[in-house]
Design a protein around this motif. Structure first.
Motif, PDB file in Angstrom:
ATOM      1  N   SER A  55      -3.992   8.523  -7.744  1.00 20.31           N
ATOM      2  CA  SER A  55      -5.402   8.513  -7.168  1.00 20.31           C
ATOM      3  C   SER A  55      -6.076   7.070  -7.023  1.00 20.31           C
ATOM      4  CB  SER A  55      -6.432   9.553  -8.098  1.00 20.31           C
ATOM      5  OG  SER A  55      -7.691   9.262  -7.867  1.00 20.31           O
ATOM      6  N   GLU A  56      -5.420   6.364  -7.818  1.00 20.57           N
ATOM      7  CA  GLU A  56      -5.979   4.912  -8.053  1.00 20.57           C
ATOM      8  C   GLU A  56      -5.313   3.952  -6.920  1.00 20.57           C
ATOM      9  OE1 GLU A  56      -5.825   0.953 -11.087  1.00 20.57           O
ATOM     10  OE2 GLU A  56      -5.320   2.882 -11.910  1.00 20.57           O
ATOM     11  N   VAL A  57      -4.172   4.203  -6.634  1.00 18.05           N
ATOM     12  CA  VAL A  57      -3.473   3.513  -5.582  1.00 18.05           C
ATOM     13  C   VAL A  57      -3.941   3.884  -4.441  1.00 18.05           C
ATOM     14  CG1 VAL A  57      -1.633   2.718  -6.967  1.00 18.05           C
ATOM     15  CG2 VAL A  57      -1.455   4.760  -5.755  1.00 18.05           C
ATOM     16  N   ARG A  58      -4.221   5.284  -4.135  1.00 18.79           N
ATOM     17  CA  ARG A  58      -4.765   5.868  -3.197  1.00 18.79           C
ATOM     18  C   ARG A  58      -6.264   5.260  -2.750  1.00 18.79           C
ATOM     19  NH1 ARG A  58      -5.220  11.470  -4.061  1.00 18.79           N
ATOM     20  NH2 ARG A  58      -2.909  11.701  -3.040  1.00 18.79           N
ATOM     21  N   GLN A  59      -7.037   5.219  -3.472  1.00 15.39           N
ATOM     22  CA  GLN A  59      -8.264   4.277  -3.322  1.00 15.39           C
ATOM     23  C   GLN A  59      -8.211   3.125  -3.013  1.00 15.39           C
ATOM     24  OE1 GLN A  59     -11.072   6.373  -2.829  1.00 15.39           O
ATOM     25  NE2 GLN A  59      -9.706   8.050  -3.402  1.00 15.39           N
ATOM     26  N   LEU A  60      -7.296   2.452  -3.446  1.00 12.23           N
ATOM     27  CA  LEU A  60      -6.975   0.918  -3.283  1.00 12.23           C
ATOM     28  C   LEU A  60      -6.567   0.777  -2.025  1.00 12.23           C
ATOM     29  CD1 LEU A  60      -5.538  -0.445  -6.533  1.00 12.23           C
ATOM     30  CD2 LEU A  60      -7.948  -1.150  -5.538  1.00 12.23           C
TER      31      LEU A  60
ATOM     32  N   VAL B  87       0.762  -1.081   0.141  1.00 12.21           N
ATOM     33  CA  VAL B  87       0.063   0.030  -0.018  1.00 12.21           C
ATOM     34  C   VAL B  87       0.895   1.322  -0.045  1.00 12.21           C
ATOM     35  CG1 VAL B  87      -1.831  -1.092   1.076  1.00 12.21           C
ATOM     36  CG2 VAL B  87      -0.214  -0.157   2.634  1.00 12.21           C
ATOM     37  N   ILE B  88       0.410   2.469  -0.173  1.00  9.96           N
ATOM     38  CA  ILE B  88       1.122   3.686  -0.161  1.00  9.96           C
ATOM     39  C   ILE B  88       1.278   4.169   1.340  1.00  9.96           C
ATOM     40  CG2 ILE B  88       0.465   4.328  -2.448  1.00  9.96           C
ATOM     41  CD1 ILE B  88      -1.760   6.110  -1.503  1.00  9.96           C
TER      42      ILE B  88
ATOM     43  N   LEU C 186      -3.824  11.149   2.181  1.00 11.48           N
ATOM     44  CA  LEU C 186      -4.583  12.556   2.174  1.00 11.48           C
ATOM     45  C   LEU C 186      -4.084  13.193   0.803  1.00 11.48           C
ATOM     46  CD1 LEU C 186      -3.462  13.503   5.898  1.00 11.48           C
ATOM     47  CD2 LEU C 186      -5.723  12.497   4.972  1.00 11.48           C
ATOM     48  N   PRO C 187      -5.147  13.676   0.192  1.00  7.22           N
ATOM     49  CA  PRO C 187      -4.895  14.609  -0.876  1.00  7.22           C
ATOM     50  C   PRO C 187      -4.279  15.773  -0.678  1.00  7.22           C
ATOM     51  CG  PRO C 187      -7.303  14.638  -0.263  1.00  7.22           C
ATOM     52  CD  PRO C 187      -6.665  13.471   0.596  1.00  7.22           C
TER      53      PRO C 187
END
Length: 351
Positions: A335-340, A187-188, A194-195
């Motif tokens: 954005s994709e890896v953040r949501q995952l 994971v990140i 946080l954006p």
């Protein structure tokens, strides 16, 4: 749900501070009541003290720097007091009692599983927690590609007792699998959960009115400064060096006492960022900066983040000074890896 976060505390390190704030903020945003556990690790405390003493070694340095490091420490404490909810201070003797109040305990992020940093402290592997359902890891790093063979069995057994395991890099996932047979999700880092908009509340006004190239790295690396000087020759921009200790480098303005907020501002307003730091790279990504990073080897946290975000070409060993970043593409991947990663964390907590 009441959640405790076991990570590094009271270390004068920007990345360590912000990742703790970020994970607590994310968990609270999910509707939980999260706290950072103020666990004191003797090895880390001693290293912090020695680092400051070494930084001040020499009469000239002492005269020039004076009490700047104490002021910097005060700035960190002030940020923590205002922005981070914490438990009372605990140690190896009473951490189990302090943490008895929590429904879940999350260990991570940062290099909490780097036993060379913690002096083989197994508390970061939650050895004091009996219930498997309470034990979760979020993005910890082993820091290195292996663990000492003498500790492999002990660490492997502790990992088997986790409810859910995630790590920050592919090499960490490989270590978990080899030691315990368990699969860990990559994971990140919490700072990237946080954006940009969340971090902007800490970014103040521009400190340097002229455009500049920012260099940030934990330790002086010639490769980073060489690349920064190439950028300077091409662009004519001045170099600003954010250092964790005082150094005099010809042609470079050094900042060694930036507050956490000032650190963010220096990155946000930079034209270019050259970094040998994972969190220097993470915030460059979040702020949409034209950055270059020092590689740390295949499977490392830096190289894994580059792979996740499609920025492998920012490796300063191969990058061209004229190269730019397509943040339309990179931002989409981020954005994709953040949501995952957010989904993984939510599921691990609530499952």
């Amino acid at each position: 749900m009441k959640i405790g976060i076991l990570t590094f505390v009271d270390t004068i390190n920007y990345g360590a501070l912000f990742q703790a704030y970020a994970l607590e903020t994310v968990l609270n945003g999910m509707g939980h009541d999260a706290y950072v556990i103020q666990y004191k690790n003797d090895a880390i405390e001693k290293r912090e003290k020695n680092a400051n003493m070494l930084s001040l070694r020499g009469i000239l340095s002492f005269i020039v720097i004076g009490n700047k490091f104490k002021e910097k420490e005060k700035k960190f404490k002030a940020f923590e007091l205002e922005n981070v909810k914490r438990t009372e201070i605990c140690n190896a003797g009473n951490i189990a009692d302090i943490c008895g109040q929590f429904d879940k305990i999350v260990t991570g992020s940062d290099q909490v599983w780097n036993v060379s940093l913690t002096d083989n402290d197994m508390h970061y592997f939650l050895d004091f927690v009996e219930e498997s359902s309470k034990k979760i890891s979020y993005a910890p790093s082993f820091g290195e590609g292996t663990v000492p063979s003498a500790l492999a069995g002990q660490i492997g057994n502790l990992l088997k007792g986790f409810h859910a395991i995630s790590v920050r890099e592919e090499s960490g996932a490989s270590i978990v699998l080899s030691l315990s047979g368990e699969k860990a999700t990559v994971v990140i880092d919490p700072t990237l959960l946080l954006p940009q908009g969340v971090w902007m509340k800490f970014v103040g006004s521009r400190i340097c009115k002229e455009p500049y190239i920012l260099v940030y790295l934990p330790h002086k690396k010639d490769i980073c400064f060489s690349f920064a000087k190439k950028l300077k020759a091409k662009t004519g921009l001045k170099i600003i060096y954010l250092s964790i200790s005082p150094r005099i480098i010809t042609g470079v303005k050094t900042i060694y006492d930036a507050s956490p907020q000032e650190w963010l501002s220096w990155i946000y307003y930079a034209e270019y960022v050259v970094t040998g730091s994972f969190h220097g790279m993470a915030f460059s990504l979040n702020f949409g900066k034209n950055f270059f990073f020092e590689p740390q080897g295949a499977g490392s946290r830096v190289d894994c983040l580059a792979k996740m975000t499609g920025t492998e070409d920012r490796n300063l060993e191969i990058a061209e000074t004229s190269a730019t970043i397509n943040y339309g593409f990179v931002g989409g991947l981020l954005s994709e890896v953040r949501q995952l990663s957010l989904l993984w964390l939510k599921t691990a907590i609530e499952k």
